[in-house]
Design an enzyme around this catalytic site. Structure first.
Site, PDB file in Angstrom:
ATOM      1  N   LYS A 174       0.803  -1.223   0.000  1.00  0.00           N
ATOM      2  CA  LYS A 174       0.000   0.000   0.000  1.00  0.00           C
ATOM      3  C   LYS A 174       0.839   1.279   0.000  1.00  0.00           C
ATOM      4  O   LYS A 174       0.492   2.258  -0.672  1.00  0.00           O
ATOM      5  CB  LYS A 174      -0.978  -0.012   1.168  1.00  0.00           C
ATOM      6  N   ASN A 224      -4.965   1.837  -1.572  1.00  0.00           N
ATOM      7  CA  ASN A 224      -5.363   0.457  -1.829  1.00  0.00           C
ATOM      8  C   ASN A 224      -6.050   0.291  -3.180  1.00  0.00           C
ATOM      9  O   ASN A 224      -6.333  -0.822  -3.599  1.00  0.00           O
ATOM     10  CB  ASN A 224      -6.305  -0.046  -0.724  1.00  0.00           C
ATOM     11  N   ASP A 245      -9.993   2.355   1.896  1.00  0.00           N
ATOM     12  CA  ASP A 245     -10.049   1.723   3.212  1.00  0.00           C
ATOM     13  C   ASP A 245     -10.684   2.641   4.250  1.00  0.00           C
ATOM     14  O   ASP A 245     -11.290   2.172   5.223  1.00  0.00           O
ATOM     15  CB  ASP A 245      -8.642   1.337   3.691  1.00  0.00           C
ATOM     16  N   GLY A 301       0.943  -0.372   5.939  1.00  0.00           N
ATOM     17  CA  GLY A 301       0.132   0.375   4.990  1.00  0.00           C
ATOM     18  C   GLY A 301      -1.346   0.334   5.291  1.00  0.00           C
ATOM     19  O   GLY A 301      -2.065   1.312   5.049  1.00  0.00           O
ATOM     20  N   TYR A 337      -9.478 -11.169   7.208  1.00  0.00           N
ATOM     21  CA  TYR A 337     -10.639 -11.966   6.851  1.00  0.00           C
ATOM     22  C   TYR A 337     -10.189 -13.310   6.282  1.00  0.00           C
ATOM     23  O   TYR A 337      -9.035 -13.496   5.903  1.00  0.00           O
ATOM     24  CB  TYR A 337     -11.546 -11.238   5.850  1.00  0.00           C
TER      25      TYR A 337
END
Length: 208
Positions: free
Chosen positions: A47, A63, A78, A97, A154
């Site tokens: 990033k 991003n 983000d 980042g 995630y």
């Protein structure tokens, strides 16, 4: 998720994953521009480096890249993940980042923790906890009732932080919900049309 969004809007587009080593990032991005791609997402650990490649960037870490007539425009979607959260004191975990892209969207006093600096994290007195690291299985901080918890990591199943936050009765934005929030904003930058958020959530197995 993005392919489901393209289909929902009737766009003959494709979203593909590319594993790019840090030393080849510039070559990869220039190749995408030359090949006629509309844009790209970049994630850990790219990033900050991606922002340096941009002709125009809205921060020190981005991003989302938009390729416009040979120019590279970097955006930080983000920040949409934490947009609208009215916090007074924030425990931000991570110094890379991902943390940098979230920082402009955070409200109130921000206490930042990273392993090579101030550690371990301390969320006492904080009303918002944000995990901007890829750590999934280690509980880096113990959440308490009344706090909001934002998890960027995630994958399959909840992270240790999300499980603890749900058990404590916290308000939780988990990694998949965070993915939808930033991804919808990226979609709109690339396509110029509203993101089909319902289709994007469904693609990740989230309820409408």
């Amino acid at each position: 998720m993005q392919n489901a969004a393209f289909a929902a809007r009737g766009l003959d587009w494709a979203y593909v994953a590319l594993d790019v080593p840090p030393e080849q990032l510039e070559e990869a991005v220039r190749g995408l521009v030359a090949s006629g791609y509309a844009g790209a997402n970049v994630t850990i650990p790219h990033k900050r480096a991606a922002a340096l490649l941009c002709d125009e960037a809205d921060g020190e870490a981005v991003n989302t890249l938009l390729f416009d007539r040979g120019r590279i425009i970097g955006s930080n979607t983000d920040r949409e993940i934490v947009s609208g959260i009215d916090s007074k004191k924030v425990c931000l975990i991570g110094g890379g980042g991902a943390a940098a892209t979230l920082m402009p969207g955070l409200r109130g006093e921000v206490r930042q923790f990273e392993r090579r600096g101030d550690w371990p994290p301390d969320a006492d007195g904080c009303d918002l906890i944000v995990n901007a690291t890829p750590v999934r299985d280690e509980l880096l901080v113990e959440p308490h009732s009344g706090q909001t918890v934002v998890e960027l990591a995630y994958g399959d199943g909840d992270t240790a932080l999300v499980r603890a936050a749900r058990a404590a009765g916290c308000t939780v934005i988990d990694g998949r919900e965070a993915l939808v929030l930033q991804g919808a904003a990226s979609f709109e930058r690339w396509t110029g049309v509203p993101a089909p958020v319902t289709a994007m959530r469904a693609a990740l197995g989230l309820s409408a």
